[in-house]
Write a protein that holds these residues in place. Structure first.
Motif, mmCIF file in Angstrom:
data_model
loop_
_atom_site.group_PDB
_atom_site.id
_atom_site.type_symbol
_atom_site.label_atom_id
_atom_site.label_comp_id
_atom_site.label_asym_id
_atom_site.label_seq_id
_atom_site.Cartn_x
_atom_site.Cartn_y
_atom_site.Cartn_z
ATOM 1 N N LEU A 107 35.740 37.886 43.647
ATOM 2 C CA LEU A 107 36.251 38.651 44.503
ATOM 3 C C LEU A 107 36.636 37.803 45.491
ATOM 4 O O LEU A 107 37.306 38.300 46.981
ATOM 5 C CB LEU A 107 34.141 38.222 45.163
ATOM 6 N N LYS A 108 36.858 36.097 45.804
ATOM 7 C CA LYS A 108 37.578 35.640 47.038
ATOM 8 C C LYS A 108 38.756 36.480 46.682
ATOM 9 O O LYS A 108 40.089 36.115 48.156
ATOM 10 C CB LYS A 108 36.779 34.714 46.868
ATOM 11 N N ALA A 124 39.136 49.209 41.365
ATOM 12 C CA ALA A 124 40.293 48.702 42.318
ATOM 13 C C ALA A 124 40.298 47.133 42.311
ATOM 14 O O ALA A 124 41.719 47.060 42.369
ATOM 15 C CB ALA A 124 39.517 48.270 44.195
ATOM 16 N N ALA A 125 39.491 46.389 41.712
ATOM 17 C CA ALA A 125 40.046 45.535 41.009
ATOM 18 C C ALA A 125 41.204 45.211 39.771
ATOM 19 O O ALA A 125 42.491 44.766 39.877
ATOM 20 C CB ALA A 125 38.639 44.341 39.886
ATOM 21 N N LYS A 126 41.275 46.258 39.336
ATOM 22 C CA LYS A 126 41.816 46.546 37.387
ATOM 23 C C LYS A 126 43.235 46.900 38.152
ATOM 24 O O LYS A 126 44.584 46.034 37.634
ATOM 25 C CB LYS A 126 41.581 47.044 36.659
ATOM 26 N N LYS A 127 43.319 47.386 39.288
ATOM 27 C CA LYS A 127 45.100 47.683 39.960
ATOM 28 C C LYS A 127 45.648 46.976 40.496
ATOM 29 O O LYS A 127 46.987 46.666 40.498
ATOM 30 C CB LYS A 127 44.621 49.520 41.031
ATOM 31 N N ALA A 181 44.589 40.469 35.399
ATOM 32 C CA ALA A 181 43.268 39.156 34.482
ATOM 33 C C ALA A 181 42.172 39.320 35.435
ATOM 34 O O ALA A 181 41.690 38.709 35.068
ATOM 35 C CB ALA A 181 44.171 38.466 35.134
ATOM 36 N N ILE A 182 42.140 39.061 37.088
ATOM 37 C CA ILE A 182 41.024 38.831 38.421
ATOM 38 C C ILE A 182 40.191 39.851 37.022
ATOM 39 O O ILE A 182 38.652 39.434 36.860
ATOM 40 C CB ILE A 182 41.785 38.521 39.285
ATOM 41 N N ALA A 183 40.733 40.638 37.088
ATOM 42 C CA ALA A 183 39.627 42.369 36.605
ATOM 43 C C ALA A 183 38.733 41.642 35.393
ATOM 44 O O ALA A 183 37.734 41.933 34.756
ATOM 45 C CB ALA A 183 40.456 43.327 37.191
ATOM 46 N N ASP A 184 39.760 41.613 34.963
ATOM 47 C CA ASP A 184 38.761 41.269 33.355
ATOM 48 C C ASP A 184 37.526 39.560 33.732
ATOM 49 O O ASP A 184 36.830 40.560 32.386
ATOM 50 C CB ASP A 184 39.744 40.925 32.692
ATOM 51 N N THR A 185 37.781 38.868 34.141
ATOM 52 C CA THR A 185 37.330 37.975 34.490
ATOM 53 C C THR A 185 35.955 37.933 34.986
ATOM 54 O O THR A 185 34.451 37.845 34.451
ATOM 55 C CB THR A 185 38.130 36.135 35.027
#
Length: 205
Positions: free
Chosen positions: A74-75, A170-173, A177-181
């Motif tokens: 999130l950060k 929004a995270a995936k877009k 990589a961060i979205a997957d984690t």
């Protein structure tokens, strides 16, 4: 073919034994994910001769790890300036409301959802930081668990799902990589929280 089927039977038995090892009551086990037994075995949370206290400790450690991963993700996404459109969420909720209006038995749920839409628009924010949207989602998730007011609970679940989908999209877009984690850590948290609660409760007994 017979050996293959036998192997499946042993696997299912082991998974059931893993769930039973947590000491969950029937009500507590109803909160477990369908694949809880397999996850407990694969992750090593339930091992040979582990008692409820040991299982609670192992589950708690993995939950804390997942919380750190979620917080870090999130950060990182906030630092990238990722935002979630509340206007899009409101539009999605209004579509759901129109669909529910076709069923007269859902009138109380519709009224609750309409109030949720008013609450969201009253903030005056068309977009919010991804971490803020995640916090709102968690609030609606708590509302969804309101067993004393089922209609409010159902409305909370619809709003929770709308925010969850928007946050993950929004995270995936922004960063796959961060979205997957982030998504994997949330699944781990959701899977293990009821297991830790059940095992810790049994350990106290």
């Amino acid at each position: 073919a017979g050996l293959k089927q036998l192997g499946k039977s042993f696997g299912k038995s082991a998974e059931k034994l893993a769930e039973n090892a947590t000491g969950a009551t029937r009500v507590q086990s109803q909160k477990y994910a369908k694949n809880a037994g397999r996850e407990l075995l694969d992750s090593g949370i339930v091992g040979f001769a582990d008692d409820a206290e040991k299982i609670a400790q192992k589950a708690g450690a993995k939950i804390r790890d997942s919380e750190i991963q979620i917080d870090n993700a999130l950060k990182a996404l906030d630092k990238k300036g990722v935002q979630v459109s509340q206007d899009d969420i409101v539009n999605a909720l209004e579509l759901r409301i129109n669909d529910l209006k076709k069923d007269p038995s859902m009138s109380d749920v519709v009224r609750n959802l309409e109030q949720r839409v008013l609450d969201i628009t009253a903030t005056g924010q068309s977009k919010v930081a991804l971490s803020s949207a995640e916090q709102i989602k968690r609030g609606f998730n708590r509302m969804a668990k309101n067993w004393q007011d089922p209609e409010k609970g159902q409305a909370g679940k619809v709003a929770y799902l709308a925010y969850r989908d928007a946050v993950e999209a929004a995270a995936k877009k922004a960063d796959p990589a961060i979205a997957d984690t982030f998504i994997k850590a949330k699944k781990t948290f959701g899977l293990l929280t009821p297991i830790e609660n059940a095992a810790a409760s049994r350990a106290r007994q």
